[in-house]
Design an enzyme around this catalytic site. Structure first.
Site, PDB file in Angstrom:
ATOM      1  N   ASP A  30       6.997  54.994  -8.689  1.00 38.45           N
ATOM      2  CA  ASP A  30       8.151  55.490  -9.440  1.00 38.45           C
ATOM      3  C   ASP A  30       9.205  54.381  -9.513  1.00 38.45           C
ATOM      4  O   ASP A  30       9.481  53.699  -8.525  1.00 38.45           O
ATOM      5  CB  ASP A  30       8.740  56.740  -8.757  1.00 38.45           C
ATOM      6  CG  ASP A  30       9.692  57.492  -9.660  1.00 38.45           C
ATOM      7  OD1 ASP A  30       9.337  58.606 -10.093  1.00 38.45           O
ATOM      8  OD2 ASP A  30      10.792  56.963  -9.934  1.00 38.45           O
ATOM      9  N   ILE A  31       9.803  54.217 -10.685  1.00 37.09           N
ATOM     10  CA  ILE A  31      10.768  53.137 -10.908  1.00 37.09           C
ATOM     11  C   ILE A  31      12.078  53.377 -10.145  1.00 37.09           C
ATOM     12  O   ILE A  31      12.819  52.422  -9.866  1.00 37.09           O
ATOM     13  CB  ILE A  31      11.037  52.996 -12.430  1.00 37.09           C
ATOM     14  CG1 ILE A  31      11.541  51.608 -12.779  1.00 37.09           C
ATOM     15  CG2 ILE A  31      11.973  54.077 -12.934  1.00 37.09           C
ATOM     16  CD1 ILE A  31      11.571  51.334 -14.277  1.00 37.09           C
ATOM     17  N   ASN A  85       7.681  68.914 -11.344  1.00 38.64           N
ATOM     18  CA  ASN A  85       8.787  69.561 -12.054  1.00 38.64           C
ATOM     19  C   ASN A  85       8.248  70.148 -13.357  1.00 38.64           C
ATOM     20  O   ASN A  85       7.475  69.490 -14.064  1.00 38.64           O
ATOM     21  CB  ASN A  85       9.893  68.545 -12.358  1.00 38.64           C
ATOM     22  CG  ASN A  85      10.567  68.036 -11.099  1.00 38.64           C
ATOM     23  OD1 ASN A  85      10.765  68.783 -10.141  1.00 38.64           O
ATOM     24  ND2 ASN A  85      10.911  66.762 -11.075  1.00 38.64           N
ATOM     25  N   GLY A  91      13.854  70.617 -13.898  1.00 40.50           N
ATOM     26  CA  GLY A  91      14.116  69.231 -13.508  1.00 40.50           C
ATOM     27  C   GLY A  91      13.184  68.216 -14.143  1.00 40.50           C
ATOM     28  O   GLY A  91      13.223  67.029 -13.800  1.00 40.50           O
ATOM     29  N   GLN A  92      12.336  68.654 -15.081  1.00 43.64           N
ATOM     30  CA  GLN A  92      11.413  67.710 -15.710  1.00 43.64           C
ATOM     31  C   GLN A  92      12.148  66.868 -16.749  1.00 43.64           C
ATOM     32  O   GLN A  92      12.840  67.407 -17.615  1.00 43.64           O
ATOM     33  CB  GLN A  92      10.249  68.467 -16.371  1.00 43.64           C
ATOM     34  CG  GLN A  92       9.188  67.531 -16.929  1.00 43.64           C
ATOM     35  CD  GLN A  92       7.962  68.275 -17.495  1.00 43.64           C
ATOM     36  OE1 GLN A  92       7.912  69.509 -17.490  1.00 43.64           O
ATOM     37  NE2 GLN A  92       6.999  67.510 -17.964  1.00 43.64           N
ATOM     38  N   HIS A  98       2.964  64.935 -14.676  1.00 44.96           N
ATOM     39  CA  HIS A  98       2.845  63.978 -13.569  1.00 44.96           C
ATOM     40  C   HIS A  98       3.100  64.690 -12.261  1.00 44.96           C
ATOM     41  O   HIS A  98       3.898  65.633 -12.199  1.00 44.96           O
ATOM     42  CB  HIS A  98       3.813  62.802 -13.743  1.00 44.96           C
ATOM     43  CG  HIS A  98       5.227  63.195 -14.011  1.00 44.96           C
ATOM     44  ND1 HIS A  98       5.655  63.619 -15.249  1.00 44.96           N
ATOM     45  CD2 HIS A  98       6.310  63.249 -13.197  1.00 44.96           C
ATOM     46  CE1 HIS A  98       6.935  63.902 -15.200  1.00 44.96           C
ATOM     47  NE2 HIS A  98       7.370  63.703 -13.960  1.00 44.96           N
ATOM     48  N   HIS A 100       4.479  64.001  -8.483  1.00 44.27           N
ATOM     49  CA  HIS A 100       5.202  63.086  -7.598  1.00 44.27           C
ATOM     50  C   HIS A 100       4.547  63.123  -6.217  1.00 44.27           C
ATOM     51  O   HIS A 100       4.330  64.208  -5.661  1.00 44.27           O
ATOM     52  CB  HIS A 100       6.662  63.536  -7.417  1.00 44.27           C
ATOM     53  CG  HIS A 100       7.493  63.476  -8.653  1.00 44.27           C
ATOM     54  ND1 HIS A 100       8.378  62.456  -8.917  1.00 44.27           N
ATOM     55  CD2 HIS A 100       7.590  64.327  -9.715  1.00 44.27           C
ATOM     56  CE1 HIS A 100       8.988  62.683 -10.075  1.00 44.27           C
ATOM     57  NE2 HIS A 100       8.534  63.815 -10.580  1.00 44.27           N
TER      58      HIS A 100
HETATM   59  P1  AMP Z   1      10.463  64.176 -13.750  1.00 45.79           P
HETATM   60  O1  AMP Z   1      11.915  64.465 -13.537  1.00 45.79           O
HETATM   61  O2  AMP Z   1       9.549  65.046 -12.901  1.00 45.79           O
HETATM   62  O3  AMP Z   1      10.080  64.197 -15.214  1.00 45.79           O
HETATM   63  O4  AMP Z   1      10.204  62.718 -13.187  1.00 45.79           O
HETATM   64  C1  AMP Z   1      10.185  61.577 -13.974  1.00 45.79           C
HETATM   65  C2  AMP Z   1      10.089  60.402 -13.023  1.00 45.79           C
HETATM   66  O5  AMP Z   1       9.641  59.273 -13.756  1.00 45.79           O
HETATM   67  C3  AMP Z   1      11.412  60.025 -12.344  1.00 45.79           C
HETATM   68  O6  AMP Z   1      11.255  60.082 -10.925  1.00 45.79           O
HETATM   69  C4  AMP Z   1      11.665  58.588 -12.847  1.00 45.79           C
HETATM   70  O7  AMP Z   1      12.252  57.778 -11.861  1.00 45.79           O
HETATM   71  C5  AMP Z   1      10.272  58.128 -13.221  1.00 45.79           C
HETATM   72  N1  AMP Z   1      10.190  57.097 -14.247  1.00 45.79           N
HETATM   73  C6  AMP Z   1      10.839  57.074 -15.445  1.00 45.79           C
HETATM   74  N2  AMP Z   1      10.482  55.983 -16.149  1.00 45.79           N
HETATM   75  C7  AMP Z   1       9.597  55.300 -15.377  1.00 45.79           C
HETATM   76  C8  AMP Z   1       8.868  54.090 -15.545  1.00 45.79           C
HETATM   77  N3  AMP Z   1       8.989  53.342 -16.656  1.00 45.79           N
HETATM   78  N4  AMP Z   1       8.058  53.673 -14.552  1.00 45.79           N
HETATM   79  C9  AMP Z   1       7.933  54.419 -13.425  1.00 45.79           C
HETATM   80  N5  AMP Z   1       8.576  55.575 -13.210  1.00 45.79           N
HETATM   81  C10 AMP Z   1       9.403  56.008 -14.171  1.00 45.79           C
END
Ligand code: AMP
Ligand code: ZN
Length: 108
Positions: A30-31, A85, A91-92, A98, A100
């Site tokens: 995760d970024i 999420n 919270g998505q 995906h 986590h």
């Molecule tokens: P969600 O809130 O469940 O949709 O989670 C989205 C997740 O994607 C968050 O934890 C972000 O930090 C992560 N994210 C967004 N863009 C990227 C990216 N380019 N590379 C890796 N993780 C990312």
């Protein structure tokens, strides 16, 4: 197909380092990590959300969780949380399914 960042990442278009990859899914960091170890397991197929899940996706979603278990074993994580999420109100933020994988243990 929507303009989707996780479609691009899982297709290898952004040069993201994968900790795991097979024909159906990838796992990458995760970024914006919210734990010592924070990985995302992402199917290559675009499914927007668990809210859009259909019977035909059962095997793929099962594979996502099994891949999380395998990478956690490989990294030697003693314990971890799997978190999904669902929906904006859940919270998505990225509408491509995906899981986590969060752990207070280091991936090293
Ligand atoms: P969600 O809130 O469940 O949709 O989670 C989205 C997740 O994607 C968050 O934890 C972000 O930090 C992560 N994210 C967004 N863009 C990227 C990216 N380019 N590379 C890796 N993780 C990312
Ligand atoms: Zn997508």
């Amino acid at each position: 197909m929507p303009d989707c960042i996780f479609c691009k990442i899982s297709a290898g278009e952004l040069g993201t380092e994968f900790l795991y990859e097979d024909e159906d899914l990838v796992i990458f960091k995760d970024i914006n990590p919210k734990a010592v170890t924070h990985l995302l397991a992402v199917p290559k197929k675009h499914i927007a959300s668990i809210a859009e899940m259909e019977d035909s996706h059962t095997h793929l979603i099962g594979k996502l969780f099994l891949a999380c278990k395998k990478i956690a074993d490989k990294l030697g994580l003693k314990g971890y949380n799997l978190h999904v999420n669902v929906g904006k109100e859940g919270g998505q933020e990225i509408f491509h399914i995906h899981v986590h994988l969060l752990s207070k243990f280091s991936q090293n």
